[in-house]
Design an enzyme around this catalytic site. Structure first.
Site, short mmCIF file in Angstrom:
data_model
loop_
_atom_site.label_atom_id
_atom_site.label_comp_id
_atom_site.label_asym_id
_atom_site.label_seq_id
_atom_site.Cartn_x
_atom_site.Cartn_y
_atom_site.Cartn_z
CG ASN A 9 -1.81 1.17 1.34
OD1 ASN A 9 -1.75 2.07 0.50
ND2 ASN A 9 -2.64 1.19 2.36
NE ARG A 90 -5.92 2.13 -0.17
CZ ARG A 90 -5.82 3.28 0.47
NH1 ARG A 90 -4.68 3.64 1.01
NH2 ARG A 90 -6.85 4.07 0.56
CG HIS A 179 -13.18 3.91 3.16
ND1 HIS A 179 -13.80 5.01 3.72
CD2 HIS A 179 -11.88 3.99 3.53
CE1 HIS A 179 -12.92 5.73 4.39
NE2 HIS A 179 -11.75 5.13 4.29
NE ARG A 239 -9.60 13.51 3.20
CZ ARG A 239 -9.41 12.19 3.27
NH1 ARG A 239 -10.32 11.39 3.77
NH2 ARG A 239 -8.29 11.67 2.80
CD GLU A 384 -9.22 -0.92 3.97
OE1 GLU A 384 -8.90 -0.63 5.15
OE2 GLU A 384 -9.38 -0.08 3.08
#
Ligand code: ADP
Length: 398
Positions: A9, A90, A179, A239, A384
């Site tokens: 990743n 990923r 996601h 965010r 994941e």
């Protein structure tokens, strides 16, 4: 056994990796290289193997050196090196090009490059990671697993923005969602503990530093809160999530900064951090709240209210809400936020049992619904890396 997958990743300044064996069930080694590509700062790579942690300084901290060190580490662990059958990467943005995981060839690399304008920090880092891995592990097949792919099932009325159609036609400006690998994993896990859930309506709140909601209708994503970038939707660690876009122009005028700098404030200085003025980290804020800090409590309560709102919003694409799943670092661990989020969902007949919520065992799947709830409420730890390994294995075998 020859069935291990190296999962990579690549972030803009970090590279996380893991080697999974036994159909992804066993982690042989995992680690992270961070502070990559930042000239003045020392970077290092960490290996966690058999309960021991080893940190190695990287002389020249870039993605290539990080993969080089992984290769070097494998040279001194030949049985693991020999067990490798493939590499799974990923990839954050697959645009409309990628609707599922794929084995990487030159065309796929070009496709990932063409989506880089929507993920300018992430996709170029993924490309670097893939190119270096091809160079250092020639002969090993490599797969790309996209965060956006699961949401390619959204109907046009969900994925289009109500802006001139030419902007979609000419530039592909639309909701993509993220996601997706986590949501796909959750949908699969839920089907193993609740038979038939793949034919039902499922809401998922993936709550981590980045946070989003997803509605899964009969096993397919039908709506999600993130948009063309991960900024849309929930309030997150740093965010803002959704707000009136006019604010960008107000902020840039009031602070005498560019629109890009104003956007940077919404991405990096807002959310839990911006409101609390303490931290973007949920655990830190819960500790501050416990010692009476009202700013921390306000930030957490705003986070909960917005999560509930976006769960309700995506639920409009379901025929029924049979399951609600909490996952991600916050979803799996914050009993406070789970309770407050569900307090906002009473009108949808979603109720959790306070005691089961508080006593939910860490790192395990549990059902925390109250008897009166119309919806089963679950905590399911996401994974994941496992999903990436399983996709890679399945692509290699076919
Ligand atoms: P990401 O993968 O998006 O970086 P994670 O899924 O790892 O994020 O989640 C990180 C968040 O989970 C942080 O805000 C962290 O404080 C929160 N978290 C982790 N453990 C706990 C805990 N025990 N209680 C409350 N929050 C927690």
């Amino acid at each position: 056994m020859k069935d291990s997958i190296l999962v990579i990743n690549c972030g803009s300044s970090s590279l996380k990796f893991a080697i999974l064996a036994n159909d992804g069930q066993k982690i042989l080694v995992e680690g992270i290289a961070d502070r990559l590509g930042l000239d003045s700062i020392e970077s290092s790579i960490t290996f966690k193997h058999e309960g021991k942690k080893q940190e190695i300084a990287l002389n020249d901290g870039n993605h290539k050196n990080a993969v080089d060190q992984i290769k070097h580490w494998l040279n001194s662990h030949p049985s693991i090196e020999k067990s490798l059958v493939g590499i799974g990467h990923r990839v954050v943005h697959g645009g409309e090009t990628f609707t599922k995981s794929v084995l990487i060839n030159q065309d796929v690399l070009e496709g990932i490059k063409s989506c880089a304008r929507f993920a300018p920090l992430h996709n170029p880092a993924h490309i670097k990671g893939i190119e270096v891995a091809f160079e250092l592990f020639p002969g090993l097949p490599q797969a790309a697993i996209f965060d956006t792919a699961f949401h390619q099932t959204l109907a046009p009325e969900q994925f289009l923005y109500p802006i001139p159609m030419s902007l979609y036609r000419d530039h592909n400006f639309r909701k993509y969602g993220f996601h997706g690998t986590s949501y796909r994993f959750i949908s699969k896990q839920l089907a193993t503990i609740s038979k038939g859930s793949e034919q039902q309506g499922v809401l998922v709140a993936h709550l981590g530093n980045g946070a989003s909601t997803c509605a899964i209708n009969k096993g397919q994503s039908s709506d999600t809160s993130m948009g063309i970038t991960p900024l849309e939707g929930l309030m997150m660690g740093t965010r803002s999530g959704s707000l009136d876009p006019s604010l960008i122009s107000f902020i840039s005028q009031a602070e005498n900064i560019s629109a890009d700098e104003a956007l940077d404030i919404l991405n990096k200085k807002s959310g839990l951090l911006g409101v609390s003025e303490i931290s973007n980290d949920c655990r830190t804020l819960e500790e501050a709240m416990a010692s009476g800090d009202q700013r921390a409590k306000l930030a957490l309560d705003m986070f909960a209210a917005r999560t509930a709102k976006h769960l309700a919003s995506v639920s409009t694409t379901l025929d029924s809400i049979d399951h609600l799943v909490f996952t991600g670092g916050i979803g799996e661990n914050s009993q406070y936020l789970r309770q407050v989020i569900c307090n906002h969902l009473k009108a949808l007949n979603i109720h959790i049992d306070a005691t089961s919520n508080i006593n939910a065992p860490r790192g395990e799947t549990s059902n925390i619904s109250a008897n009166i709830s119309n919806t089963n409420v679950w905590i399911i730890p996401t994974n994941e890396e496992l999903m990436i390994a399983l996709d890679t294995i399945s692509l290699i075998q076919h």
